[in-house]
Design a protein around this motif. Structure first.
Motif, PDB file in Angstrom:
ATOM      1  N   ARG A  23       0.901  -1.222  -0.092  1.00  0.00           N
ATOM      2  CA  ARG A  23       0.090  -0.039   0.036  1.00  0.00           C
ATOM      3  C   ARG A  23       0.967   1.321   0.148  1.00  0.00           C
ATOM      4  O   ARG A  23       0.804   2.121  -0.817  1.00  0.00           O
ATOM      5  N   GLY A  24       2.019   1.518   0.932  1.00  0.00           N
ATOM      6  CA  GLY A  24       2.708   2.279   0.919  1.00  0.00           C
ATOM      7  C   GLY A  24       3.500   2.704  -0.414  1.00  0.00           C
ATOM      8  O   GLY A  24       3.647   3.928  -0.892  1.00  0.00           O
ATOM      9  N   ILE A  25       3.926   1.520  -1.001  1.00  0.00           N
ATOM     10  CA  ILE A  25       4.586   1.661  -2.169  1.00  0.00           C
ATOM     11  C   ILE A  25       3.703   2.120  -3.610  1.00  0.00           C
ATOM     12  O   ILE A  25       4.139   2.926  -4.237  1.00  0.00           O
ATOM     13  N   SER A  26       2.426   1.639  -3.497  1.00  0.00           N
ATOM     14  CA  SER A  26       1.504   2.082  -4.333  1.00  0.00           C
ATOM     15  C   SER A  26       1.220   3.428  -4.185  1.00  0.00           C
ATOM     16  O   SER A  26       1.074   4.218  -5.391  1.00  0.00           O
ATOM     17  N   ARG A  27       1.215   4.131  -3.162  1.00  0.00           N
ATOM     18  CA  ARG A  27       0.977   5.507  -2.894  1.00  0.00           C
ATOM     19  C   ARG A  27       2.139   6.190  -3.429  1.00  0.00           C
ATOM     20  O   ARG A  27       2.071   7.233  -3.882  1.00  0.00           O
ATOM     21  N   LEU A  28       3.196   6.005  -3.191  1.00  0.00           N
ATOM     22  CA  LEU A  28       4.518   6.560  -3.554  1.00  0.00           C
ATOM     23  C   LEU A  28       4.442   6.579  -5.157  1.00  0.00           C
ATOM     24  O   LEU A  28       4.693   7.633  -5.497  1.00  0.00           O
ATOM     25  N   ILE A  34       3.240   6.351 -11.695  1.00  0.00           N
ATOM     26  CA  ILE A  34       3.364   4.949 -11.733  1.00  0.00           C
ATOM     27  C   ILE A  34       2.155   4.308 -11.183  1.00  0.00           C
ATOM     28  O   ILE A  34       2.083   4.188  -9.929  1.00  0.00           O
ATOM     29  N   TRP A  35       1.722   3.430 -12.171  1.00  0.00           N
ATOM     30  CA  TRP A  35       0.341   2.658 -11.733  1.00  0.00           C
ATOM     31  C   TRP A  35       0.795   1.153 -11.797  1.00  0.00           C
ATOM     32  O   TRP A  35       1.301   0.665 -12.996  1.00  0.00           O
ATOM     33  N   CYS A  36       0.332   0.609 -10.772  1.00  0.00           N
ATOM     34  CA  CYS A  36       0.693  -0.798 -10.597  1.00  0.00           C
ATOM     35  C   CYS A  36      -0.325  -1.555 -10.170  1.00  0.00           C
ATOM     36  O   CYS A  36      -1.393  -1.260  -9.733  1.00  0.00           O
ATOM     37  N   SER A 117       2.091   1.340   5.815  1.00  0.00           N
ATOM     38  CA  SER A 117       1.002   1.400   5.107  1.00  0.00           C
ATOM     39  C   SER A 117       0.742   2.762   4.829  1.00  0.00           C
ATOM     40  O   SER A 117      -0.618   3.110   3.995  1.00  0.00           O
ATOM     41  N   TYR A 118       1.309   3.745   5.257  1.00  0.00           N
ATOM     42  CA  TYR A 118       0.796   5.167   4.803  1.00  0.00           C
ATOM     43  C   TYR A 118       1.973   5.826   3.841  1.00  0.00           C
ATOM     44  O   TYR A 118       1.260   6.728   2.958  1.00  0.00           O
TER      45      TYR A 118
END
Length: 168
Positions: A23-28, A34-36, A117-118
């Motif tokens: 989740r944290g990486i997806s937000r970064l 960058i969409w994953c 997670s943030y």
């Protein structure tokens, strides 16, 4: 005797921590265009924890590890390098990452992201190791089809019988 419902079982903790790191990486990544997708099947039978595409069309793979033993025991990670332009290790902030500086983990071609997670922070940028154009095209098309398939099935579960992992 089982643990109360509010206390996660010990075997659930690594899964929850891995989801938090993802989740944290997806937000970064989202902040940086960058969409994953999580759990992306690759043609070699492996499954990338996160696979995405940046604004320039580069394919990025993240392998998430939340336990030192899992990190040290992973011998399959080089199999991901043929499917991406950039490869990152995704780790929780407190995990000892000293082994990632050794030659066995090829620091010259692997980046490191620390995440909870943030949010997340790139500790070491992943160098660009460009895929051949034909390979990139295949990977991007597979990623797009998987994303579309997941979206359609999420909005119309009746389509699920036709949603096997095609082309894997």
């Amino acid at each position: 005797m089982t643990a109360p419902a509010s206390v996660p079982a010990l075997d659930e903790l690594p899964v929850r921590e891995a989801l938090a790191v993802a989740r944290g990486i997806s937000r970064l990544f989202a902040r940086n265009g960058i969409w994953c997708l999580p759990e992306m099947p690759l043609r070699n039978g492996r499954r990338a924890d996160l696979m995405g595409i940046d604004e320039r069309g580069h394919v990025i793979v993240v392998e998430i590890k939340v336990a030192r033993g899992d990190l040290l025991g992973d011998s399959k990670w080089p199999d991901y390098l043929d499917h991406c332009d950039r490869f990152y290790w995704g780790l929780p902030p407190g995990l000892d990452r000293a082994c990632l500086e050794t030659s066995a983990y090829r620091p010259e071609c692997c980046g490191i992201i620390a995440a909870d997670s943030y949010d997340a922070e790139i500790i070491r940028p992943a160098p660009l190791r460009p895929l051949a154009a034909a390979r990139r095209k295949v990977e991007v098309e597979r990623l797009a089809r998987t994303a579309l398939r997941r979206q359609v099935c999420a909005t119309d579960p009746a389509c699920a019988p036709w949603a096997c992992d095609e082309g894997v």
